[in-house]
Design a protein around this motif. Sequence first.
Motif, PDB file in Angstrom:
ATOM      1  N   ALA A  43       0.840  -1.203   0.000  1.00  0.00           N
ATOM      2  CA  ALA A  43       0.000   0.000   0.000  1.00  0.00           C
ATOM      3  C   ALA A  43       0.873   1.250   0.000  1.00  0.00           C
ATOM      4  CB  ALA A  43      -0.928  -0.001   1.211  1.00  0.00           C
ATOM      5  N   LEU A  44       1.916   1.216   0.823  1.00  0.00           N
ATOM      6  CA  LEU A  44       2.749   2.413   0.961  1.00  0.00           C
ATOM      7  C   LEU A  44       3.767   2.564  -0.168  1.00  0.00           C
ATOM      8  CD1 LEU A  44       3.243   2.523   4.814  1.00  0.00           C
ATOM      9  CD2 LEU A  44       1.823   4.020   3.416  1.00  0.00           C
ATOM     10  N   SER A  45       3.793   1.613  -1.115  1.00  0.00           N
ATOM     11  CA  SER A  45       4.636   1.834  -2.288  1.00  0.00           C
ATOM     12  C   SER A  45       3.890   2.741  -3.265  1.00  0.00           C
ATOM     13  CB  SER A  45       4.995   0.501  -2.943  1.00  0.00           C
ATOM     14  OG  SER A  45       3.855  -0.064  -3.545  1.00  0.00           O
ATOM     15  N   ASN A  46       2.665   3.091  -2.878  1.00  0.00           N
ATOM     16  CA  ASN A  46       1.868   4.016  -3.698  1.00  0.00           C
ATOM     17  C   ASN A  46       1.840   5.396  -3.059  1.00  0.00           C
ATOM     18  OD1 ASN A  46       0.807   2.210  -5.811  1.00  0.00           O
ATOM     19  ND2 ASN A  46      -0.025   1.138  -4.030  1.00  0.00           N
ATOM     20  N   LYS A  47       1.191   6.273  -3.809  1.00  0.00           N
ATOM     21  CA  LYS A  47       1.103   7.650  -3.340  1.00  0.00           C
ATOM     22  C   LYS A  47       0.037   7.743  -2.245  1.00  0.00           C
ATOM     23  CE  LYS A  47       0.776  12.108  -5.705  1.00  0.00           C
ATOM     24  NZ  LYS A  47       0.536  12.637  -7.052  1.00  0.00           N
ATOM     25  N   VAL A  48       0.249   7.006  -1.139  1.00  0.00           N
ATOM     26  CA  VAL A  48      -0.738   6.970  -0.061  1.00  0.00           C
ATOM     27  C   VAL A  48      -0.117   7.563   1.203  1.00  0.00           C
ATOM     28  CG1 VAL A  48      -2.221   5.491   1.344  1.00  0.00           C
ATOM     29  CG2 VAL A  48      -1.733   4.871  -1.013  1.00  0.00           C
ATOM     30  N   PRO A  49      -0.617   8.722   1.636  1.00  0.00           N
ATOM     31  CA  PRO A  49      -0.079   9.276   2.878  1.00  0.00           C
ATOM     32  C   PRO A  49      -0.463   8.371   4.052  1.00  0.00           C
ATOM     33  CG  PRO A  49      -1.431  10.893   1.700  1.00  0.00           C
ATOM     34  CD  PRO A  49      -1.662   9.577   1.055  1.00  0.00           C
TER      35      PRO A  49
ATOM     36  N   LEU B 186      -4.073   6.525   5.437  1.00  0.00           N
ATOM     37  CA  LEU B 186      -4.221   5.083   5.585  1.00  0.00           C
ATOM     38  C   LEU B 186      -4.778   4.724   6.964  1.00  0.00           C
ATOM     39  CD1 LEU B 186      -3.679   2.509   3.943  1.00  0.00           C
ATOM     40  CD2 LEU B 186      -1.497   2.329   5.107  1.00  0.00           C
TER      41      LEU B 186
END
Lengths: 469, 239
Positions: free
Chosen positions: A158-164, A168
Amino acid sequence: MLRDIITKEIQDTIMSPKFVFTFLLCTILILISVYTGINTYQSEQKEYSAAVALNRKNLDSQASYQTLAGVGVKINREPQVLSTVVSGVQEAVGRQATVNIAFDPNLVDSKFSSNPIFAVFGALDLTFIVKIVLSLFAILFTYDAIVGEKERGTLKLALSNKVPRDRLILGKAIGGFVSLLIPLVIPMVLGLIILMLYPNISLSGEDWGRIGLIFLMFLLYLSVFFTLGLFVSSRTSRSSTSFLLLLFIWVTFVTIIPKAAVMAAGQIKPIPSVHEITAQKDAYLQEVQKEAIAEQTAYFKENPTPKDQAKVPQWREDVKLWLEEFQQRMTSKLDERNAAIEREYQTKVRGQQKMAVNLSRISPASALMFSTMSLAKTGISEYERFLNSIRTYKPIFTKWINEKMMRSLNLSGGQQPTPELDDMPHHEFTAETFGDSFSRVLPDLVLMVFLIILFFVGAFVSFSKYDVR
Amino acid sequence: MLEAKELTKKYEDGVIALDHLNLKVESGEIFCMFGANGAGKTTAINLFLNFIPPTEGTVFIEGIDMIKEPLKAKDFVSFVSENVTLYGNFSAFQNINYFSKLAGKRNLTRDDYSNVMKRVGLQEEAFNMRTKNFSKGMRQKLGIAIAIIKDAPNIILDEPTSGLDPKSGQEFLVLLSELRDLGKSIFMSTHDIFRAKFVADRVGFMQKGKLVMLKSKEELAGEDLNQLYIEYMHEHANS
Ligand SMILES: Nc1ncnc2c1ncn2[C@@H]1O[C@H](COP(=O)(O)OP(=O)(O)O)[C@@H](O)[C@H]1O
Ligand SMILES: [Mg+2]
């Protein structure tokens, strides 16, 4: 994106076996609890009506004011309709008090004393279910919220994406909370509907307000464990550790702190035993009786029956007047002294209670118990208010009965008049107002909100630094 | 394009897991990083993706500083982790759907998902199966599908072939070369030197956190792989 995270969280939980299990168990438990609550309430109600009728009959059948003064008036505690959801101390404390001329009144004959098996396990009311079972579910739903995602590798993904990260955890918190609420709220609403539709159970507008607040407390309590789970889950690197730690905290909160607080308060602020108090009161009663006999003897020595028959009627009148005054004086002396002993004792008891309550309040489980009991009018304070109302009534009744007794005194012997009850003062009690109850639970509410914020911020901060590997 | 500059990681316990790594993977290139267990490959990847802060140095993804602007840079990189378990209660569809949403791909259809999953060699029967019933190889394939669907110019893979059977492993390498031909920069860690040499454009050998040797495909062709394996890949090489 927040919506995707929330949706995923809800779907993930709903599709898990633990959800189905929780839902089923909650439904069964909550429905059983409401059902037994209603049943208990109705049988208590029946017993209460029967007792009231019996007392009335008893009063009417007294032959004289003398016997009435001795037998006294019996006062029963009315069962509370909200005991169907929060049974509180209702079953542990006495239900009936006898107000007579001699003894200091006390509530006796509790349900537990008449059938102690009930005391072993306590009531299966909603508060119990929320306190024990649902709080465990809150933990079950959150212990692996963060650490579980780490273990599955989904956190990294999930955090390999543009997700602050804040997005999350917020999404997970909201989604997780919603999916925890589903299996809790649905059965609870179902239970309320049953309560609403059940014949012979009538809830006033105020009762609904109280129920609303009770449910708010339930929700806050579960939120405490939910955010705690989130917090611990974002501070551990293995889900088994997280679960054990949460279980440990749960045990401490739910069982250890409340018991320890009561024990500690008992040590720090000891109170004399009830026997000591009773002994004090009995000793004083004997003292007063001795005094009374002495005074009476002295009086009759000074005012013997006149030899002159013509003076006898006047003498009789004087004696009657004196006797009434004397009787009033003695009983009020007794009442005042008893009241003083009782006041002193109650102050000590209340001091200890207050300390126990405040000490145990650090545990949200105690806060939940105290607040919901207050709201349901089944708590300790409401019981004490009731007892005090009886103790206030006692001198009023004594005064009235003394007056009647003396006025009807027939020194020449013969028939005593049967009591007239029309002007007998009645015991009155008004329940605590909604506003007062609310201000009583306010500290608990504030405390829970504080814990929720503390744990949530803790989870938030911990997660922002969480090692995702 | 993916670039590491003086990238260093020293853990709290003093272990220097990565020691001044300098590396550039151009677009249309497959770079394979070889190394025994504990050589520092995963550490390097964790730094590339900003999962852990570097002690020194930095990473550029398409010229964007990953350390300074991680959210911006992450848009340009796909990742396949060493062992993804994914959401076990979810089907393959649900998993890929969620992660493509996170990747910012909002307009994809079920067909798009099906196509990618077919492309990585996942059987169609598995599309609607809960992934907790997947084998490691199936999960790995789904993980690769999730990386592909993001369609980022850089792809980072940590030991992607470790769970795959020989046939799937072969198919996977073909897939990688297709992606390279689309112009992707691919960084992959592995200790499967024999298989990876067929697709790698360049290889690096890592030992105790240091990149000790770089070889082009041509140079590698002339090497005795068995000898290299014993020298660099064997556990004893680190101790
Ligand atoms: N969190 C950590 N703390 C301390 N040392 C670590 C940590 N993670 C990895 N290491 C050490 O760093 C070195 C490199 O590990 P890693 O990057 O996982 O190797 P590889 O992926 O090549 O097998 C190993 O010696 C490992 O023990
Ligand atoms: Mg590794």
